[in-house]
Scaffold this motif. Sequence first.
Motif, PDB file in Angstrom:
ATOM      1  N   ALA A   1       0.822  -1.221   0.000  1.00 47.71           N
ATOM      2  CA  ALA A   1       0.000   0.000   0.000  1.00 47.71           C
ATOM      3  C   ALA A   1       0.851   1.264   0.000  1.00 47.71           C
ATOM      4  CB  ALA A   1      -0.941  -0.011   1.214  1.00 47.71           C
ATOM      5  N   THR A   2       2.023   1.202   0.636  1.00 46.17           N
ATOM      6  CA  THR A   2       2.850   2.421   0.712  1.00 46.17           C
ATOM      7  C   THR A   2       3.932   2.439  -0.364  1.00 46.17           C
ATOM      8  OG1 THR A   2       4.390   1.371   2.249  1.00 46.17           O
ATOM      9  CG2 THR A   2       2.563   2.615   3.222  1.00 46.17           C
ATOM     10  N   ARG A   3       4.212   1.282  -0.935  1.00 43.00           N
ATOM     11  CA  ARG A   3       5.342   1.124  -1.880  1.00 43.00           C
ATOM     12  C   ARG A   3       6.637   1.574  -1.223  1.00 43.00           C
ATOM     13  NH1 ARG A   3       2.730  -0.475  -6.905  1.00 43.00           N
ATOM     14  NH2 ARG A   3       0.866  -1.269  -5.922  1.00 43.00           N
ATOM     15  N   ARG A   4       6.724   1.361   0.088  1.00 43.12           N
ATOM     16  CA  ARG A   4       7.969   1.673   0.813  1.00 43.12           C
ATOM     17  C   ARG A   4       8.525   0.356   1.354  1.00 43.12           C
ATOM     18  NH1 ARG A   4       6.449   6.777   4.762  1.00 43.12           N
ATOM     19  NH2 ARG A   4       5.659   8.202   3.197  1.00 43.12           N
ATOM     20  N   PRO A   5       9.840   0.205   1.380  1.00 42.93           N
ATOM     21  CA  PRO A   5      10.410  -1.088   1.764  1.00 42.93           C
ATOM     22  C   PRO A   5      10.635  -1.288   3.265  1.00 42.93           C
ATOM     23  CG  PRO A   5      12.146   0.364   0.941  1.00 42.93           C
ATOM     24  CD  PRO A   5      10.843   1.128   0.838  1.00 42.93           C
ATOM     25  N   HIS A   6      10.886  -0.222   4.009  1.00 47.69           N
ATOM     26  CA  HIS A   6      11.408  -0.387   5.357  1.00 47.69           C
ATOM     27  C   HIS A   6      10.309  -0.533   6.419  1.00 47.69           C
ATOM     28  CE1 HIS A   6      15.620  -0.165   6.753  1.00 47.69           C
ATOM     29  NE2 HIS A   6      15.009  -0.232   7.914  1.00 47.69           N
ATOM     30  N   VAL A   7      10.634  -1.215   7.495  1.00 53.46           N
ATOM     31  CA  VAL A   7       9.676  -1.425   8.581  1.00 53.46           C
ATOM     32  C   VAL A   7      10.405  -1.303   9.925  1.00 53.46           C
ATOM     33  CG1 VAL A   7       8.198  -3.171   9.649  1.00 53.46           C
ATOM     34  CG2 VAL A   7       8.194  -2.931   7.192  1.00 53.46           C
ATOM     35  N   LEU A   8       9.728  -0.746  10.917  1.00 54.74           N
ATOM     36  CA  LEU A   8      10.289  -0.690  12.275  1.00 54.74           C
ATOM     37  C   LEU A   8       9.504  -1.630  13.186  1.00 54.74           C
ATOM     38  CD1 LEU A   8      10.900   3.115  13.049  1.00 54.74           C
ATOM     39  CD2 LEU A   8      12.279   1.547  11.692  1.00 54.74           C
ATOM     40  N   ALA A   9      10.235  -2.219  14.131  1.00 52.64           N
ATOM     41  CA  ALA A   9       9.601  -3.058  15.155  1.00 52.64           C
ATOM     42  C   ALA A   9      10.385  -2.849  16.449  1.00 52.64           C
ATOM     43  CB  ALA A   9       9.626  -4.511  14.713  1.00 52.64           C
ATOM     44  N   PHE A  10       9.960  -3.539  17.515  1.00 54.18           N
ATOM     45  CA  PHE A  10      10.528  -3.216  18.833  1.00 54.18           C
ATOM     46  C   PHE A  10      11.352  -4.353  19.430  1.00 54.18           C
ATOM     47  CE2 PHE A  10       7.299  -0.108  18.210  1.00 54.18           C
ATOM     48  CZ  PHE A  10       7.841   1.033  18.797  1.00 54.18           C
ATOM     49  N   VAL A  11      12.393  -3.959  20.130  1.00 48.87           N
ATOM     50  CA  VAL A  11      13.161  -4.920  20.921  1.00 48.87           C
ATOM     51  C   VAL A  11      12.192  -5.492  21.971  1.00 48.87           C
ATOM     52  CG1 VAL A  11      15.087  -5.203  22.539  1.00 48.87           C
ATOM     53  CG2 VAL A  11      15.301  -3.620  20.593  1.00 48.87           C
TER      54      VAL A  11
ATOM     55  N   ILE B   1      14.349  -4.267   8.149  1.00 54.10           N
ATOM     56  CA  ILE B   1      13.609  -4.165   9.415  1.00 54.10           C
ATOM     57  C   ILE B   1      14.572  -3.655  10.491  1.00 54.10           C
ATOM     58  CG2 ILE B   1      12.404  -5.451  11.243  1.00 54.10           C
ATOM     59  CD1 ILE B   1      11.390  -7.362   9.024  1.00 54.10           C
ATOM     60  N   THR B   2      14.189  -2.579  11.170  1.00 51.08           N
ATOM     61  CA  THR B   2      15.028  -2.010  12.236  1.00 51.08           C
ATOM     62  C   THR B   2      14.269  -2.104  13.560  1.00 51.08           C
ATOM     63  OG1 THR B   2      15.965  -0.434  10.670  1.00 51.08           O
ATOM     64  CG2 THR B   2      16.267   0.064  13.010  1.00 51.08           C
ATOM     65  N   HIS B   3      14.975  -2.545  14.592  1.00 50.18           N
ATOM     66  CA  HIS B   3      14.358  -2.645  15.922  1.00 50.18           C
ATOM     67  C   HIS B   3      14.725  -1.441  16.789  1.00 50.18           C
ATOM     68  CE1 HIS B   3      13.901  -6.793  14.554  1.00 50.18           C
ATOM     69  NE2 HIS B   3      12.856  -6.813  15.377  1.00 50.18           N
ATOM     70  N   VAL B   4      13.724  -0.923  17.469  1.00 42.28           N
ATOM     71  CA  VAL B   4      13.917   0.241  18.334  1.00 42.28           C
ATOM     72  C   VAL B   4      13.471  -0.127  19.762  1.00 42.28           C
ATOM     73  CG1 VAL B   4      13.723   1.958  16.497  1.00 42.28           C
ATOM     74  CG2 VAL B   4      11.651   1.140  17.617  1.00 42.28           C
ATOM     75  N   PRO B   5      13.917   0.647  20.768  1.00 42.30           N
ATOM     76  CA  PRO B   5      13.574   0.276  22.157  1.00 42.30           C
ATOM     77  C   PRO B   5      12.086   0.447  22.472  1.00 42.30           C
ATOM     78  CG  PRO B   5      15.113   2.152  22.117  1.00 42.30           C
ATOM     79  CD  PRO B   5      14.806   1.820  20.705  1.00 42.30           C
ATOM     80  N   TYR B   6      11.549  -0.489  23.220  1.00 42.87           N
ATOM     81  CA  TYR B   6      10.159  -0.412  23.689  1.00 42.87           C
ATOM     82  C   TYR B   6      10.154   0.308  25.038  1.00 42.87           C
ATOM     83  CZ  TYR B   6       5.340  -2.304  24.197  1.00 42.87           C
ATOM     84  OH  TYR B   6       3.981  -2.465  24.298  1.00 42.87           O
ATOM     85  N   ALA B   7       9.023   0.901  25.381  1.00 43.62           N
ATOM     86  CA  ALA B   7       8.935   1.647  26.645  1.00 43.62           C
ATOM     87  C   ALA B   7       8.715   0.670  27.811  1.00 43.62           C
ATOM     88  CB  ALA B   7       7.808   2.661  26.570  1.00 43.62           C
TER      89      ALA B   7
ATOM     90  N   CYS C   1      14.198   0.464  32.160  1.00 44.85           N
ATOM     91  CA  CYS C   1      14.280   1.469  31.088  1.00 44.85           C
ATOM     92  C   CYS C   1      15.466   1.183  30.163  1.00 44.85           C
ATOM     93  CB  CYS C   1      14.412   2.869  31.672  1.00 44.85           C
ATOM     94  SG  CYS C   1      14.612   4.078  30.352  1.00 44.85           S
ATOM     95  N   PRO C   2      15.197   1.059  28.851  1.00 45.66           N
ATOM     96  CA  PRO C   2      16.278   0.708  27.927  1.00 45.66           C
ATOM     97  C   PRO C   2      17.329   1.808  27.804  1.00 45.66           C
ATOM     98  CG  PRO C   2      14.249   1.208  26.736  1.00 45.66           C
ATOM     99  CD  PRO C   2      13.903   1.185  28.190  1.00 45.66           C
ATOM    100  N   ILE C   3      16.988   3.031  28.229  1.00 42.07           N
ATOM    101  CA  ILE C   3      17.999   4.089  28.133  1.00 42.07           C
ATOM    102  C   ILE C   3      18.276   4.721  29.506  1.00 42.07           C
ATOM    103  CG2 ILE C   3      17.744   4.618  25.676  1.00 42.07           C
ATOM    104  CD1 ILE C   3      15.774   6.777  26.412  1.00 42.07           C
ATOM    105  N   ASN C   4      17.968   3.912  30.564  1.00 35.91           N
ATOM    106  CA  ASN C   4      18.337   4.299  31.932  1.00 35.91           C
ATOM    107  C   ASN C   4      17.774   5.633  32.408  1.00 35.91           C
ATOM    108  OD1 ASN C   4      19.732   2.019  32.686  1.00 35.91           O
ATOM    109  ND2 ASN C   4      21.535   2.684  31.532  1.00 35.91           N
TER     110      ASN C   4
END
Length: 443
Positions: A133-143, A174-180, A185-188
């Motif tokens: 639907a977006t014709r974009r390749p990248h996706v983000l998901a969470f650690v 696919i790139t993983h980012v920190p979850y809350a 806390c993933p960033i202390n």
Amino acid sequence: MVQILPVPGPKARAYVERDTLVISPSYGRPYPFVMDHGRGSEVWDVDGYRFIDFTTGIAVCATGHSHPEVVHAVQEQATRFIHMSGTDFYYPLQVELAEKLNEIAPISEACQVFLTNSGTESIEAALKLARYATRRPHVLAFVGGFHGRTYGSMSLSGSKAVHRAGCEPLVPAITHVPYAYCYRCPINLTYPTCAIECVRTIERTVFARLTDPSQVAAIFVEPIQGEGGYVIPPREFFPILREICDKHGILLVVDEVQSGFGRTGKMFAVEHSGVEPDIVAVAKGIASGMPLGAMIARKSLMTWPPGAHANTFGGNPLACAAALTTIRLIQNGYMQNAALMGDYILAQLRKMAEHHRSVGDVRGKGLMIGLEIVEKRATKAPAHDLRDAVVYEAFRRGLLVLGAGPNTLRLMPALNVPKPIVDEMLEILEAALAAAEGQHGLA
Ligand code: PLP
């Protein structure tokens, strides 16, 4: 007085031995429960021992085991027809179920539905549609996220390395980012002074340094992380995600496979945040144990042409019949019971935690409840073996529970679980905690 059962009995032992010879060793069975039959929140093993079930086959048997109305709906449909591929022909139950899903979906705009057989298949459909639907390749998901075990969903998951070890390469982009995950806390930083900085890394780090947002199709996220350890993000989390998505034309895909269908006291867990996603993936609790899932998307996104995506068994008529009955039961009281019993269990567990040093955190919404087991509250050091010991000691005392993440114990009973069963669970859990803590020198 909580009794200790002589489990596994001889029949269970024999089945486990036979199973080991012929079933894939990739399953991770935590204890030898061999099911014979179940009713509501009670199950019996092949040796006749009774257990109370706070696993519901991993949040699947939402209406309890073999609910008579679900059984009747399935039996009645089985006498009419069992299968007629919905990808080639039409049948009323698929239409009625898709209409119902439209009515209850956490999206106010009209939606269309792709019916599947499982959670992973719903996620695969969402991934494919988001890119199309977006014709974009990248996706983000969470650690810490978990979305399934097939290639797309496994690549989106970030909960356990064992899922992917030896199986790479994965689906790219696919790139993983920190979850809350505020307890750890993933960033202390500390909530609420942190201003949910973890989510801001999406723009500050990923978009600024790695991937231009114009290349990102979607963000895949669980409203409450399930397999990752029953992690509940703070209320600001979803509004910020929605804001990021809106700013960059990115789709918000919510994985409600474990949290959906009344489990958290609302039909979908994302409703607690007031945010509307673009696509919702569901399965598990939808049909009380019949294999069914769905990918529900805004109609404006369903632009793919005939033949672009299909399956043989998705939306099987028996499963659709079970789902329609399940949703009716959830709407007519079971969801309310989930909210009530959930509050009661949380309050009792918090009291229990005062006497058990190994309980680091008690958290939950409705009947999606986790206890994080730690070596010491001060250090929060995860106590994986101790958690497993609590799970096993509960089994020996007639209570089925499961772990989630490295050191969380999760409770996910049927939505109609009655209070006497809840009280029995609390008594057994307390005895199991005491026994396991004793074994680990924490008594
Ligand atoms: N998504 C979530 C949040 C899950 O919890 C699961 C299963 O545990 C899945 C997806 C995958 O579902 P399934 O096992 O039906 O493929």
